[in-house]
Design a protein around this motif. Structure first.
Motif, mmCIF file in Angstrom:
data_model
loop_
_atom_site.group_PDB
_atom_site.id
_atom_site.type_symbol
_atom_site.label_atom_id
_atom_site.label_comp_id
_atom_site.label_asym_id
_atom_site.label_seq_id
_atom_site.Cartn_x
_atom_site.Cartn_y
_atom_site.Cartn_z
ATOM 1 N N VAL A 28 0.421 -11.779 1.644
ATOM 2 C CA VAL A 28 1.727 -11.798 2.284
ATOM 3 C C VAL A 28 2.388 -13.130 1.955
ATOM 4 N N ILE A 29 3.714 -13.119 1.755
ATOM 5 C CA ILE A 29 4.465 -14.339 1.478
ATOM 6 C C ILE A 29 5.271 -14.699 2.720
ATOM 7 N N ALA A 30 5.534 -15.992 2.896
ATOM 8 C CA ALA A 30 6.255 -16.431 4.099
ATOM 9 C C ALA A 30 7.000 -17.720 3.811
ATOM 10 N N GLU A 31 8.011 -17.974 4.663
ATOM 11 C CA GLU A 31 8.734 -19.234 4.598
ATOM 12 C C GLU A 31 7.810 -20.374 5.030
ATOM 13 N N SER A 34 6.386 -21.326 8.928
ATOM 14 C CA SER A 34 6.387 -20.190 9.851
ATOM 15 C C SER A 34 4.987 -19.776 10.299
ATOM 16 N N LEU A 35 3.937 -20.352 9.699
ATOM 17 C CA LEU A 35 2.570 -19.979 10.057
ATOM 18 C C LEU A 35 2.251 -20.357 11.494
ATOM 19 N N ASP A 50 9.104 -16.293 -5.169
ATOM 20 C CA ASP A 50 8.503 -15.392 -4.190
ATOM 21 C C ASP A 50 7.266 -14.677 -4.696
ATOM 22 N N MET A 77 7.577 -21.309 -1.563
ATOM 23 C CA MET A 77 7.138 -20.358 -0.556
ATOM 24 C C MET A 77 5.613 -20.427 -0.496
ATOM 25 N N THR A 79 1.940 -18.299 0.000
ATOM 26 C CA THR A 79 1.243 -17.018 -0.003
ATOM 27 C C THR A 79 -0.035 -17.138 0.812
ATOM 28 N N PHE A 92 2.649 -15.094 12.060
ATOM 29 C CA PHE A 92 3.834 -15.904 11.814
ATOM 30 C C PHE A 92 4.729 -15.856 13.046
ATOM 31 N N ALA A 121 8.849 -13.318 6.655
ATOM 32 C CA ALA A 121 7.671 -13.034 5.844
ATOM 33 C C ALA A 121 7.831 -11.652 5.228
ATOM 34 N N LYS A 124 3.550 -9.256 -0.467
ATOM 35 C CA LYS A 124 3.721 -9.780 -1.821
ATOM 36 C C LYS A 124 4.295 -8.704 -2.730
#
Length: 260
Positions: A28-31, A34-35, A50, A77, A79, A92, A121, A124
C-alpha cells in the motif's frame, strides 16, 4: 486487476483511521506522515512518485514526483509491503477531524478527481497525478488552485476530508452549486466550473466568498461540511494576539490578569 487487492477496516467516528490488511508481498502507498502503526513484518520504503506501472524508468518517476510538487505535496511517497508470512496490518490516521472515504476505483470508471490534500493512501498501482483544469476561471477562482489531484487505477484509494462527508449522485443534466472549499472529490465525468455569486453586496458582505463551484451530472460528487481552511481560519481568529476572547478558558482567564 493491475493494482494490489487490499482489504481494510475503518475505526472511529470523527477522528478516524483506516487499517489495511496485506497478504504476503502486497503493498500500500501513503502520504508521508500518515502512518499510525504497523505490524513488525511490514517494511517501509520511500520512493519517487507513486510506484504505479505507468511511471516506467527514471524519467517517468521524476515526472511523477514533479507533478506532486506542483500540487504542493512532497516529492516522496512511502510504500508499506508485507514481507512476512500470513496477513499483516498497517494503519493510517486522518490529519484532522473528519471522515475517511474508501473508494473502489474499479467501480468509479477508474478515475477520481479530488482536492490536492485529500489523498491519504491507496493500493500499490493506483496512479496519483494532477488534473489540470481546462477553464482558466476554474483554475484562478476555484479555491483549490489551477490543478487538482487525480487518482487512476482499478484498486482501493482512501480520501480524507473534514467534518461530515455527503455523497451525491448527479443525474444527467442535474446541477448543484457548492462552496469551492467544500468540494472533496468527483468522478471524471462530472463537469466542473466556477460561477460568480452575483451582486456586489452579496459578494462583499455575504460571508460565503465571491465564487462557488457548479457541478453538472452525470456522476458522483463528495462534499465536506468542514473544510480545513475554514477550521483553521476560525482557530486563527480566536487566538488572543489576533483579538480573540482571552476569557473563554474559564479560570484560565483569571490567571491572565496576573500576566498583564
Amino acid at each position: 486487476m493491475n493494482n494490489h487487492e487490499i482489504d481494510f477496516q475503518l475505526y472511529g467516528d470523527d477522528m478516524q483511521f483506516v487499517e489495511v490488511e496485506l497478504d504476503p508481498q502486497e503493498t500500500v502507498i501513503a502520504e508521508a506522515g500518515s502512518l499510525m502503526m504497523m505490524d513488525s513484518d511490514i517494511s517501509m520504503e520511500t520512493i519517487f512518485g507513486d510506484g504505479s506501472s505507468n511511471q516506467g524508468g527514471l524519467v517517468g518517476k521524476l515526472l511523477g514526483a514533479g507533478k506532486r510538487v506542483i500540487t504542493g505535496e512532497s516529492l516522496f511517497m512511502t510504500t508499506f509491503t508485507n514481507q512476512g508470512v500470513g496477513k499483516k496490518h498497517v494503519s493510517f490516521a486522518s490529519p484532522y477531524p473528519g471522515k475517511i472515504v474508501p473508494m473502489d476505483l474499479s467501480e468509479l470508471n477508474g478515475k477520481i478527481i479530488c482536492q490536492k490534500d485529500a489523498f491519504l493512501a491507496a493500493a500499490k498501482g493506483v496512479a496519483v497525478g494532477v488534473e489540470f483544469q481546462r477553464k482558466i476561471g476554474t483554475g484562478f477562482f476555484g479555491g483549490e488552485g489551477f490543478i487538482m489531484q487525480k487518482l487512476e487505477g482499478d484498486g482501493m484509494a482512501f480520501v480524507h476530508a473534514g467534518g461530515t462527508i455527503h455523497k451525491r449522485e448527479l443525474q444527467p443534466g442535474e446541477q448543484i452549486r457548492v462552496d469551492t472549499g467544500c468540494l472533496v472529490a468527483m468522478t471524471g465525468d462530472v463537469d466542473y466550473n466556477i460561477e460568480y455569486v452575483g451582486g456586489i453586496k452579496t459578494a462583499l458582505f455575504g460571508g460565503e466568498g465571491i465564487f462557488f463551484a457548479t457541478l453538472s451530472g452525470p456522476g458522483t460528487v463528495w462534499v465536506q461540511s468542514l473544510p480545513f481552511s475554514r477550521l483553521a481560519s476560525k482557530v486563527f481568529a480566536a487566538l488572543p494576539e489576533k483579538g480573540g476572547n482571552k476569557g473563554e478558558g474559564g479560570i484560565g482567564g483569571v490567571f491572565d490578569l496576573f500576566n498583564k
